[in-house]
Design a protein around this motif. Structure first.
Motif, PDB file in Angstrom:
ATOM      1  N   SER A 155      49.021  11.221  -2.074  1.00  0.00           N
ATOM      2  CA  SER A 155      48.479  12.527  -1.998  1.00  0.00           C
ATOM      3  C   SER A 155      49.265  13.357  -2.110  1.00  0.00           C
ATOM      4  CB  SER A 155      48.072  12.559  -0.336  1.00  0.00           C
ATOM      5  OG  SER A 155      48.852  12.857   0.140  1.00  0.00           O
ATOM      6  N   GLY A 156      50.222  12.852  -2.047  1.00  0.00           N
ATOM      7  CA  GLY A 156      51.419  13.808  -2.381  1.00  0.00           C
ATOM      8  C   GLY A 156      51.916  14.196  -3.827  1.00  0.00           C
ATOM      9  N   LEU A 157      51.383  13.394  -5.053  1.00  0.00           N
ATOM     10  CA  LEU A 157      51.200  13.992  -5.762  1.00  0.00           C
ATOM     11  C   LEU A 157      50.598  15.179  -6.657  1.00  0.00           C
ATOM     12  CD1 LEU A 157      51.038  10.266  -7.525  1.00  0.00           C
ATOM     13  CD2 LEU A 157      53.488  11.447  -7.466  1.00  0.00           C
ATOM     14  N   LYS A 158      51.395  16.209  -7.461  1.00  0.00           N
ATOM     15  CA  LYS A 158      50.729  17.590  -8.076  1.00  0.00           C
ATOM     16  C   LYS A 158      49.235  17.008  -9.131  1.00  0.00           C
ATOM     17  CE  LYS A 158      54.002  18.904  -5.525  1.00  0.00           C
ATOM     18  NZ  LYS A 158      52.963  19.440  -3.777  1.00  0.00           N
ATOM     19  N   PRO A 159      47.656  17.421  -9.200  1.00  0.00           N
ATOM     20  CA  PRO A 159      47.006  18.008 -10.000  1.00  0.00           C
ATOM     21  C   PRO A 159      47.617  17.986 -10.939  1.00  0.00           C
ATOM     22  CG  PRO A 159      46.179  18.623  -7.964  1.00  0.00           C
ATOM     23  CD  PRO A 159      48.154  18.608  -7.618  1.00  0.00           C
ATOM     24  N   LEU A 160      46.781  18.257 -12.158  1.00  0.00           N
ATOM     25  CA  LEU A 160      47.289  18.869 -13.452  1.00  0.00           C
ATOM     26  C   LEU A 160      46.161  20.307 -13.337  1.00  0.00           C
ATOM     27  CD1 LEU A 160      45.974  16.328 -16.052  1.00  0.00           C
ATOM     28  CD2 LEU A 160      48.749  17.198 -15.490  1.00  0.00           C
ATOM     29  N   LYS A 161      46.603  21.123 -14.095  1.00  0.00           N
ATOM     30  CA  LYS A 161      46.104  22.692 -13.679  1.00  0.00           C
ATOM     31  C   LYS A 161      44.385  22.020 -14.405  1.00  0.00           C
ATOM     32  CE  LYS A 161      50.276  25.433 -14.225  1.00  0.00           C
ATOM     33  NZ  LYS A 161      50.342  26.536 -14.570  1.00  0.00           N
ATOM     34  N   GLY A 162      43.066  22.590 -13.001  1.00  0.00           N
ATOM     35  CA  GLY A 162      42.872  23.059 -13.849  1.00  0.00           C
ATOM     36  C   GLY A 162      41.417  21.591 -12.947  1.00  0.00           C
ATOM     37  N   THR A 163      42.076  20.241 -12.084  1.00  0.00           N
ATOM     38  CA  THR A 163      41.526  19.372 -11.761  1.00  0.00           C
ATOM     39  C   THR A 163      40.565  20.038 -10.751  1.00  0.00           C
ATOM     40  OG1 THR A 163      42.917  17.816 -13.190  1.00  0.00           O
ATOM     41  CG2 THR A 163      41.388  16.939 -11.010  1.00  0.00           C
ATOM     42  N   GLY A 164      39.330  19.506 -10.732  1.00  0.00           N
ATOM     43  CA  GLY A 164      38.514  19.927  -9.594  1.00  0.00           C
ATOM     44  C   GLY A 164      39.155  18.087  -8.316  1.00  0.00           C
ATOM     45  N   PRO A 165      37.383  18.017  -8.265  1.00  0.00           N
ATOM     46  CA  PRO A 165      37.356  16.558  -7.153  1.00  0.00           C
ATOM     47  C   PRO A 165      38.292  15.684  -8.255  1.00  0.00           C
ATOM     48  CG  PRO A 165      35.077  17.741  -6.504  1.00  0.00           C
ATOM     49  CD  PRO A 165      36.145  18.426  -8.350  1.00  0.00           C
ATOM     50  N   HIS A 166      38.915  14.612  -7.700  1.00  0.00           N
ATOM     51  CA  HIS A 166      39.737  13.448  -8.696  1.00  0.00           C
ATOM     52  C   HIS A 166      40.017  11.879  -7.657  1.00  0.00           C
ATOM     53  CE1 HIS A 166      43.232  15.851  -7.056  1.00  0.00           C
ATOM     54  NE2 HIS A 166      43.449  14.957  -7.813  1.00  0.00           N
ATOM     55  N   CYS A 167      40.421  11.599  -8.343  1.00  0.00           N
ATOM     56  CA  CYS A 167      40.766  10.005  -7.444  1.00  0.00           C
ATOM     57  C   CYS A 167      41.661   9.380  -7.613  1.00  0.00           C
ATOM     58  CB  CYS A 167      39.599   8.387  -7.629  1.00  0.00           C
ATOM     59  SG  CYS A 167      39.850   7.687  -7.130  1.00  0.00           S
ATOM     60  N   LEU A 168      42.985   9.391  -7.290  1.00  0.00           N
ATOM     61  CA  LEU A 168      43.940   8.089  -7.534  1.00  0.00           C
ATOM     62  C   LEU A 168      43.799   6.697  -7.195  1.00  0.00           C
ATOM     63  CD1 LEU A 168      46.822  10.118  -7.136  1.00  0.00           C
ATOM     64  CD2 LEU A 168      45.880  10.317  -9.197  1.00  0.00           C
ATOM     65  N   ILE A 169      43.991   5.327  -7.734  1.00  0.00           N
ATOM     66  CA  ILE A 169      44.180   4.737  -7.253  1.00  0.00           C
ATOM     67  C   ILE A 169      46.163   4.061  -8.194  1.00  0.00           C
ATOM     68  CG2 ILE A 169      42.923   2.443  -8.233  1.00  0.00           C
ATOM     69  CD1 ILE A 169      40.347   3.203  -9.282  1.00  0.00           C
ATOM     70  N   GLY A 170      46.766   3.414  -6.918  1.00  0.00           N
ATOM     71  CA  GLY A 170      47.611   2.919  -7.057  1.00  0.00           C
ATOM     72  C   GLY A 170      47.770   1.577  -7.240  1.00  0.00           C
ATOM     73  N   MET A 171      48.307   0.897  -8.199  1.00  0.00           N
ATOM     74  CA  MET A 171      47.745  -0.567  -8.285  1.00  0.00           C
ATOM     75  C   MET A 171      49.484  -0.971  -8.291  1.00  0.00           C
ATOM     76  SD  MET A 171      44.953  -1.295 -10.414  1.00  0.00           S
ATOM     77  CE  MET A 171      44.764  -3.146 -10.219  1.00  0.00           C
ATOM     78  N   GLU A 172      49.671  -2.883  -7.198  1.00  0.00           N
ATOM     79  CA  GLU A 172      50.880  -3.573  -7.476  1.00  0.00           C
ATOM     80  C   GLU A 172      50.370  -4.380  -7.551  1.00  0.00           C
ATOM     81  OE1 GLU A 172      53.767  -2.258  -7.207  1.00  0.00           O
ATOM     82  OE2 GLU A 172      53.509  -0.348  -7.026  1.00  0.00           O
ATOM     83  N   PRO A 173      50.627  -5.947  -8.028  1.00  0.00           N
ATOM     84  CA  PRO A 173      50.596  -7.285  -7.781  1.00  0.00           C
ATOM     85  C   PRO A 173      49.937  -7.383  -7.043  1.00  0.00           C
ATOM     86  CG  PRO A 173      52.872  -6.896  -8.740  1.00  0.00           C
ATOM     87  CD  PRO A 173      52.076  -5.605  -8.632  1.00  0.00           C
ATOM     88  N   ASP A 174      50.449  -7.009  -5.528  1.00  0.00           N
ATOM     89  CA  ASP A 174      49.886  -7.798  -4.010  1.00  0.00           C
ATOM     90  C   ASP A 174      48.608  -6.301  -3.474  1.00  0.00           C
ATOM     91  OD1 ASP A 174      51.714  -6.077  -3.587  1.00  0.00           O
ATOM     92  OD2 ASP A 174      51.929  -7.453  -1.474  1.00  0.00           O
ATOM     93  N   ARG A 175      48.183  -5.709  -4.308  1.00  0.00           N
ATOM     94  CA  ARG A 175      47.272  -4.606  -2.802  1.00  0.00           C
ATOM     95  C   ARG A 175      46.605  -3.202  -3.987  1.00  0.00           C
ATOM     96  NH1 ARG A 175      52.950  -4.126  -2.831  1.00  0.00           N
ATOM     97  NH2 ARG A 175      53.671  -2.019  -2.340  1.00  0.00           N
ATOM     98  N   VAL A 176      45.902  -2.524  -3.601  1.00  0.00           N
ATOM     99  CA  VAL A 176      44.922  -1.440  -4.418  1.00  0.00           C
ATOM    100  C   VAL A 176      45.760  -0.602  -3.211  1.00  0.00           C
ATOM    101  CG1 VAL A 176      43.302  -0.372  -5.102  1.00  0.00           C
ATOM    102  CG2 VAL A 176      44.099  -2.617  -6.019  1.00  0.00           C
ATOM    103  N   SER A 177      46.109   0.859  -3.551  1.00  0.00           N
ATOM    104  CA  SER A 177      45.758   2.185  -2.953  1.00  0.00           C
ATOM    105  C   SER A 177      44.419   3.098  -2.979  1.00  0.00           C
ATOM    106  CB  SER A 177      46.409   2.552  -2.234  1.00  0.00           C
ATOM    107  OG  SER A 177      47.647   1.766  -1.427  1.00  0.00           O
ATOM    108  N   MET A 178      43.728   4.018  -2.561  1.00  0.00           N
ATOM    109  CA  MET A 178      42.827   4.983  -3.406  1.00  0.00           C
ATOM    110  C   MET A 178      42.841   6.364  -2.386  1.00  0.00           C
ATOM    111  SD  MET A 178      39.579   2.024  -4.520  1.00  0.00           S
ATOM    112  CE  MET A 178      39.062   3.438  -5.531  1.00  0.00           C
ATOM    113  N   VAL A 179      42.502   7.334  -2.835  1.00  0.00           N
ATOM    114  CA  VAL A 179      42.220   8.606  -1.668  1.00  0.00           C
ATOM    115  C   VAL A 179      41.546   9.392  -2.910  1.00  0.00           C
ATOM    116  CG1 VAL A 179      43.794   9.921  -1.516  1.00  0.00           C
ATOM    117  CG2 VAL A 179      44.718   8.056  -1.582  1.00  0.00           C
TER     118      VAL A 179
END
Length: 454
Positions: A155-179
């Protein structure tokens, strides 16, 4: 200039982002590192952390990102009038909603939705024992000052200009985080453990989460982290085509930037202040946890409208709604809302006369302007509230609205002005910097309005 070192602790390796931060230049990466974890996990991680810290700036502040799948995530909604008391109310709300004693967890929250009537938050809870275990991986004298979950870091990452509703998926070898984001706020968050070699099952878990969130209106979706490439390929095979939606920021020139973006989010949150689980360990035993979340919003209803009709309208509205209590609280009301009127024997009569004068001024103002001031004032208030901007002064004239504000985030000012320029009925939005200090950034703005309304 402040220096810090951020850690992402995984099962097989330690990812490190060492950076400096200044008010003018923001975050500047100094070094990105991967340190393999060997042998027993706890001993291996402790050794890797100790070696990394010994090789880093001795004055750098340690920060730590924890795997998201270790956390419970809950959503709660309150009347907007109770927003200031969220920290007091949440422990009681969660008592019967979590599978452990409230005294045995640490937690913090992010605002998720703010309207005229409701205030929603997303709470991230972690067993205190688990947090203590991760803290013990660090040397006693260099424990992290800021600790946050992986999905909060996103949630601390800045969206590109003009980006509306969006989803970020963080992937590591042992886990996934979604926001999931909407209107600049986190609307949903989830994390789960995975087998890094089974990309098909991982993609299926992501797909099921998106369906659960009913995220059909999401404009963009981006995968970041160590397994970003394989994750994107698996999603494409299931009919989901990821597209960039966040700024790479100071990591733009780094070859392996996607693997370190969650640490950049951690750095942004740590420098802005707010969410921090590490504070919980410093509280006296048995005391109720104090939730900081993001910095408390300063109520826009307390703005002092010194010039023009906005000031007149708020004074008139507040005073007329309190007339029923005038006999019991005339002195308190008198001094709170009209301190400029001299004290006399018959304070009640003086106060009523002042109200009549304010009403005449308001009627004169309504005849002067060609637009509905309330809709624009409400828009300015809501936008500022969502960006954690404290409005200090607002004034109204026949052509538009002038205002002054204060914030500790320069990016929030730019986002406010860019967002207002896109609103229907606003011809132009201008911004002027007044001063910059350690306490915050003060600025003035001007909205040139049309008669159509927002």
């Amino acid at each position: 200039m402040k220096r810090a070192i951020a850690f992402n602790i995984g099962r097989t390796c330690l990812k490190v982002l060492e950076f400096s931060h200044s008010l003018l230049r923001g975050i500047k990466p100094a070094r990105l590192r991967r340190v393999p974890v060997q042998g027993d996990w706890e001993r291996g991680v402790s050794k890797a952390i100790e070696e990394t810290l010994s090789d880093a700036d001795p004055h750098a502040t340690p920060l730590c990102l924890l795997p998201g799948h270790l956390f419970l995530v809950r959503r709660y909604s309150f009347p907007i009038s109770l927003r200031k008391r969220t920290g007091e109310i949440l422990p009681f709300e969660m008592e019967d909603d979590i599978p452990m004693d409230i005294k045995d967890v640490v937690f913090d929250y992010l605002p998720s939705l703010v309207t005229d009537k409701t205030y929603e938050v997303i709470v991230f809870l972690l067993p205190a024992q688990t947090l203590e275990m991760y803290m013990n991986l660090f040397p006693e004298e260099r424990r992290p000052e800021v600790v946050i979950p992986e999905h909060v870091a996103l949630s601390g990452l800045k969206p590109l200009k003009g980006t509306g509703p969006h989803c970020l998926i963080g992937m590591e070898p042992d886990r996934v985080s979604m926001v999931l984001f909407s209107e600049g706020m986190v609307r949903a968050a989830r994390a789960f453990a995975i087998d890094g070699e089974d990309t098909e099952s991982t993609a299926q878990g992501i797909l099921e989460t998106l369906k659960l969130w009913q995220a059909e209106d999401v404009e963009r979706l981006q995968v970041i982290g160590a397994g970003a490439g394989e994750g994107e390929e698996a999603l494409v095979s299931m009919g989901i085509r990821p597209s960039p939606c966040i700024e790479m920021g100071p990591l733009l020139e780094e070859k392996d930037a996607p693997s370190y973006l969650s640490l950049l989010g951690l750095a942004n949150i740590a420098m802005e202040g707010g969410f921090n689980l590490a504070r919980k360990l410093e509280e006296p035993k048995g005391s109720m946890p104090l939730l900081s979340g993001l910095k408390p919003f300063i109520p826009g209803l307390l703005v002092v409208l010194l010039l023009g009709g906005a000031d007149l309208y708020l004074r008139y509205h507040i005073l007329t709604t309190r007339l029923e209590d005038l006999d019991r609280g005339i002195k308190q009301t008198f001094h709170n809302y009209l301190p400029q009127v001299k004290r006399v024997v018959n304070e009640s009569a003086q106060l009523r006369e002042a109200i009549r004068q304010e009403e005449k001024k308001l009627q004169a103002l309504k005849g002067m302007v060609e637009f509905d001031p309330l809709s624009y004032l409400d828009l300015l208030y809501r936008r500022s509230l969502s960006l954690r901007i404290h409005l200090l002064e607002v004034s109204l004239d026949e052509k538009g609205i002038s205002f002054e504000g204060e914030t500790d985030r320069e990016e929030a000012i730019k986002t406010l002005v860019e967002g207002l320029r896109k609103e229907r009925g606003i011809k132009d939005a201008e911004l002027t910097l007044i001063n910059r200090s350690l306490q915050g950034i003060r600025f003035s703005g001007r909205l040139t309005l049309s008669t159509s309304g927002p």
